[in-house]
Each structure stands twice: as C-alpha cells, then as structure tokens.
Write a protein that holds these residues in place. Structure first.
Motif, PDB file in Angstrom:
ATOM      1  N   LEU A 153      -4.034   3.280  -4.974  1.00  0.00           N
ATOM      2  CA  LEU A 153      -4.917   3.344  -3.805  1.00  0.00           C
ATOM      3  C   LEU A 153      -6.195   4.094  -4.164  1.00  0.00           C
ATOM      4  N   SER A 154      -7.321   3.580  -3.761  1.00  0.00           N
ATOM      5  CA  SER A 154      -8.590   4.296  -3.898  1.00  0.00           C
ATOM      6  C   SER A 154      -8.631   5.353  -2.793  1.00  0.00           C
ATOM      7  N   PRO A 155      -9.594   6.279  -2.834  1.00  0.00           N
ATOM      8  CA  PRO A 155      -9.714   7.221  -1.716  1.00  0.00           C
ATOM      9  C   PRO A 155      -9.857   6.500  -0.367  1.00  0.00           C
ATOM     10  N   LEU A 156     -10.661   5.432  -0.322  1.00  0.00           N
ATOM     11  CA  LEU A 156     -10.795   4.649   0.899  1.00  0.00           C
ATOM     12  C   LEU A 156      -9.464   3.999   1.258  1.00  0.00           C
ATOM     13  N   GLY A 157      -8.766   3.472   0.262  1.00  0.00           N
ATOM     14  CA  GLY A 157      -7.463   2.845   0.487  1.00  0.00           C
ATOM     15  C   GLY A 157      -6.451   3.819   1.070  1.00  0.00           C
ATOM     16  N   SER A 158      -6.470   5.061   0.589  1.00  0.00           N
ATOM     17  CA  SER A 158      -5.563   6.082   1.130  1.00  0.00           C
ATOM     18  C   SER A 158      -5.861   6.351   2.591  1.00  0.00           C
ATOM     19  N   GLU A 159      -7.133   6.417   2.919  1.00  0.00           N
ATOM     20  CA  GLU A 159      -7.544   6.655   4.298  1.00  0.00           C
ATOM     21  C   GLU A 159      -7.126   5.479   5.191  1.00  0.00           C
ATOM     22  N   VAL A 160      -7.377   4.264   4.715  1.00  0.00           N
ATOM     23  CA  VAL A 160      -7.013   3.071   5.479  1.00  0.00           C
ATOM     24  C   VAL A 160      -5.492   2.994   5.642  1.00  0.00           C
ATOM     25  N   ARG A 174      -5.434  -8.412  -5.819  1.00  0.00           N
ATOM     26  CA  ARG A 174      -6.844  -8.709  -6.140  1.00  0.00           C
ATOM     27  C   ARG A 174      -7.727  -8.582  -4.904  1.00  0.00           C
ATOM     28  N   ARG A 175      -7.228  -9.065  -3.765  1.00  0.00           N
ATOM     29  CA  ARG A 175      -8.008  -8.989  -2.527  1.00  0.00           C
ATOM     30  C   ARG A 175      -8.214  -7.529  -2.111  1.00  0.00           C
ATOM     31  N   LEU A 176      -7.174  -6.718  -2.174  1.00  0.00           N
ATOM     32  CA  LEU A 176      -7.297  -5.300  -1.804  1.00  0.00           C
ATOM     33  C   LEU A 176      -8.241  -4.565  -2.752  1.00  0.00           C
ATOM     34  N   GLU A 177      -8.197  -4.936  -4.022  1.00  0.00           N
ATOM     35  CA  GLU A 177      -9.107  -4.314  -4.991  1.00  0.00           C
ATOM     36  C   GLU A 177     -10.550  -4.720  -4.690  1.00  0.00           C
ATOM     37  N   LYS A 178     -10.757  -5.993  -4.394  1.00  0.00           N
ATOM     38  CA  LYS A 178     -12.101  -6.481  -4.074  1.00  0.00           C
ATOM     39  C   LYS A 178     -12.648  -5.786  -2.822  1.00  0.00           C
ATOM     40  N   GLN A 179     -11.768  -5.460  -1.878  1.00  0.00           N
ATOM     41  CA  GLN A 179     -12.167  -4.767  -0.654  1.00  0.00           C
ATOM     42  C   GLN A 179     -12.390  -3.271  -0.878  1.00  0.00           C
ATOM     43  N   GLY A 180     -12.121  -2.782  -2.092  1.00  0.00           N
ATOM     44  CA  GLY A 180     -12.330  -1.374  -2.394  1.00  0.00           C
ATOM     45  C   GLY A 180     -11.169  -0.478  -1.991  1.00  0.00           C
ATOM     46  N   LEU A 181     -10.032  -1.079  -1.643  1.00  0.00           N
ATOM     47  CA  LEU A 181      -8.877  -0.286  -1.210  1.00  0.00           C
ATOM     48  C   LEU A 181      -7.976   0.107  -2.369  1.00  0.00           C
ATOM     49  N   MET A 193       0.827  -1.213   0.000  1.00  0.00           N
ATOM     50  CA  MET A 193       0.000   0.000   0.000  1.00  0.00           C
ATOM     51  C   MET A 193       0.862   1.264   0.000  1.00  0.00           C
ATOM     52  N   SER A 194       2.035   1.191   0.630  1.00  0.00           N
ATOM     53  CA  SER A 194       2.913   2.363   0.705  1.00  0.00           C
ATOM     54  C   SER A 194       3.417   2.805  -0.666  1.00  0.00           C
ATOM     55  N   GLN A 195       3.387   1.899  -1.619  1.00  0.00           N
ATOM     56  CA  GLN A 195       3.919   2.209  -2.951  1.00  0.00           C
ATOM     57  C   GLN A 195       2.842   2.588  -3.966  1.00  0.00           C
ATOM     58  N   LEU A 196       1.588   2.647  -3.540  1.00  0.00           N
ATOM     59  CA  LEU A 196       0.501   2.819  -4.502  1.00  0.00           C
ATOM     60  C   LEU A 196      -0.184   4.181  -4.452  1.00  0.00           C
ATOM     61  N   SER A 197       0.541   5.202  -4.032  1.00  0.00           N
ATOM     62  CA  SER A 197      -0.013   6.551  -4.164  1.00  0.00           C
ATOM     63  C   SER A 197       0.119   7.007  -5.616  1.00  0.00           C
ATOM     64  N   GLU A 198       0.986   6.337  -6.362  1.00  0.00           N
ATOM     65  CA  GLU A 198       1.122   6.510  -7.811  1.00  0.00           C
ATOM     66  C   GLU A 198       0.833   5.155  -8.445  1.00  0.00           C
ATOM     67  N   PRO A 199       0.258   5.145  -9.653  1.00  0.00           N
ATOM     68  CA  PRO A 199      -0.058   3.857 -10.288  1.00  0.00           C
ATOM     69  C   PRO A 199       1.192   2.985 -10.497  1.00  0.00           C
ATOM     70  N   GLN A 200       1.083   1.730 -10.156  1.00  0.00           N
ATOM     71  CA  GLN A 200       2.167   0.760 -10.328  1.00  0.00           C
ATOM     72  C   GLN A 200       1.573  -0.539 -10.862  1.00  0.00           C
ATOM     73  N   TYR A 201       2.374  -1.267 -11.638  1.00  0.00           N
ATOM     74  CA  TYR A 201       1.950  -2.600 -12.063  1.00  0.00           C
ATOM     75  C   TYR A 201       2.706  -3.628 -11.232  1.00  0.00           C
TER      76      TYR A 201
END
Length: 113
Positions: free
Chosen positions: A85-92, A60-67, A27-35
């Motif tokens: 990170l989604s907005p919710l993911g950033s908050e989490v 896949r699990r984090l995406e399914k959780q909306g993060l 999650m720490s690396q996903l403030s910018e898009p990464q593959y």
C-alpha cells in the motif's frame, strides 16, 4: 423455481458481491510487501478465493491509481513483483474499512438480524 435455477441465480449474485469485496480483501493484506501468488494463497486460506486472472489486473489498476507501490525482487531464481500500500492507499484502505463496517451494520439491520 427449481433448486438448480436458484443455484444459478445465487452463483451470479455471489460473483457480483465478491467482485466488490476482493479489492478490500487485497488491500487488507498489503501493509507488508506481498507478491501475487502469496496474495492468492493468503486470501484463499481466509476463505476469499481469487483467481490470478482477476488479481493481477486489480493490482495493476490499484497501482495506476496510486494506491499501491511495487518493486521487483530479482535476488531469487524467479523474479517477483512485490506490492505494498502507498501512503494514499493506506489512507483509502482505512476509509474503506469504516465504510465496510457501516454497510455491514446497515445490512444486518435491514435483514432484521
């Protein structure tokens, strides 16, 4: 206890410990898009070794959780799925970072350091 036996126990315990920390690392690396492969490389350069077979199910699990949000980039010769990170993911993630700091401080205290 022999050194081999101690190493065997250490390896198992480290595997358990890493399992819980990889999510925060990813999650720490996903403030910018990464593959996926870029994440494996970036984390590896920082001492967090994660196997693709561990990373992709986690993404896949984090995406399914909306993060996480994802999108395909088909403009290259090889299509790549980028994660962010989604907005919710950033908050989490911000909440997780604070919890991590509290846990680390408590562990230092418990271990007398």
């Amino acid at each position: 206890m022999s050194n081999a036996k101690a190493k065997e126990h250490l390896d198992k315990l480290l595997q358990e410990l890493r399992r819980g920390t990889i999510t925060i690392g990813v999650m720490s690396q996903l403030s910018e898009p990464q593959y996926g492969y870029s994440l494996v490389t970036m984390l590896g350069e920082r001492g967090i070794h994660v196997e693709p077979g561990t990373l992709y199910p986690l993404l896949r699990r984090l995406e399914k959780q909306g993060l996480l949000e994802s999108r395909w980039d088909t403009g290259e010769a090889r299509p790549r799925k980028y994660y962010l990170l989604s907005p919710l993911g950033s908050e989490v993630y911000e909440l997780l970072k604070e919890e991590w700091r509290l846990i680390a401080a408590s562990m230092k205290d418990v271990m007398g350091e």
